[in-house]
Design an enzyme around this catalytic site. Sequence first.
Site, short mmCIF file in Angstrom:
data_model
loop_
_atom_site.label_atom_id
_atom_site.label_comp_id
_atom_site.label_asym_id
_atom_site.label_seq_id
_atom_site.Cartn_x
_atom_site.Cartn_y
_atom_site.Cartn_z
N HIS A 62 55.34 62.04 55.01
CA HIS A 62 56.20 61.35 55.97
C HIS A 62 57.17 60.38 55.29
CE1 HIS A 62 54.02 57.56 55.40
NE2 HIS A 62 52.92 58.29 55.37
N GLU B 237 45.69 60.53 57.41
CA GLU B 237 45.32 59.95 56.11
C GLU B 237 43.85 59.53 56.15
OE1 GLU B 237 45.27 59.68 52.94
OE2 GLU B 237 47.32 58.91 52.73
#
Length: 196
Positions: free
Chosen positions: A8, A80
């Site tokens: 990202h 994550e």
Amino acid sequence: MRLILVRHGETAWNEAGRYQGWEDPPLSPRGWTTARGIAARLRLRGVTRCALWSSDLRRAVLTARVAMGRMPRIDARLRELDFGAFAGRTYQENVDRFGSRFVSWVEHRGRPAPPGGEALDDFFGRTREWLDGVRRSTSADETVVAVTHGGVVRTLVRPFTDEEHWPGNGEITVLRWTEGRENPDIERWTRDQEEA
């Protein structure tokens, strides 16, 4: 099958060196620029039709929407690692607060789990489960784009290479499986290549 893993765009926490994990800061102005750069890089490489996936955290979802111009299929398995009590702090702030417990966690590459955080085996299991499912359900000539996080990219690539590489924000890692081969070819599309 071609799997395109995208880290990202930047958040203010990335820029400050703060551990994010499951915390959900938005893209920073630089992150929006990174997302537009990802879109340009994917178009340049002819990536227009694909299955599009994303972590459920907004920094990944927003990057995916800008990069491909549509909503991704969202899957929390692409999150994550949960950094627990270490999240929201810089390296030095964690050293100051947790001392040797944090330093040992860094030196032992995430073992044991941080206070209130996720065990590495759980993290590896959920990301591998996602990859195995995608590989089973995707035909050989299809492209899958997944917008996710640095730790997820590294974890998904690690079984296929000895290289220790941490992807930067906006970096694209391409895994291409060909018939008869268990391990994919790996290629990285960096922002430096885009600007060259």
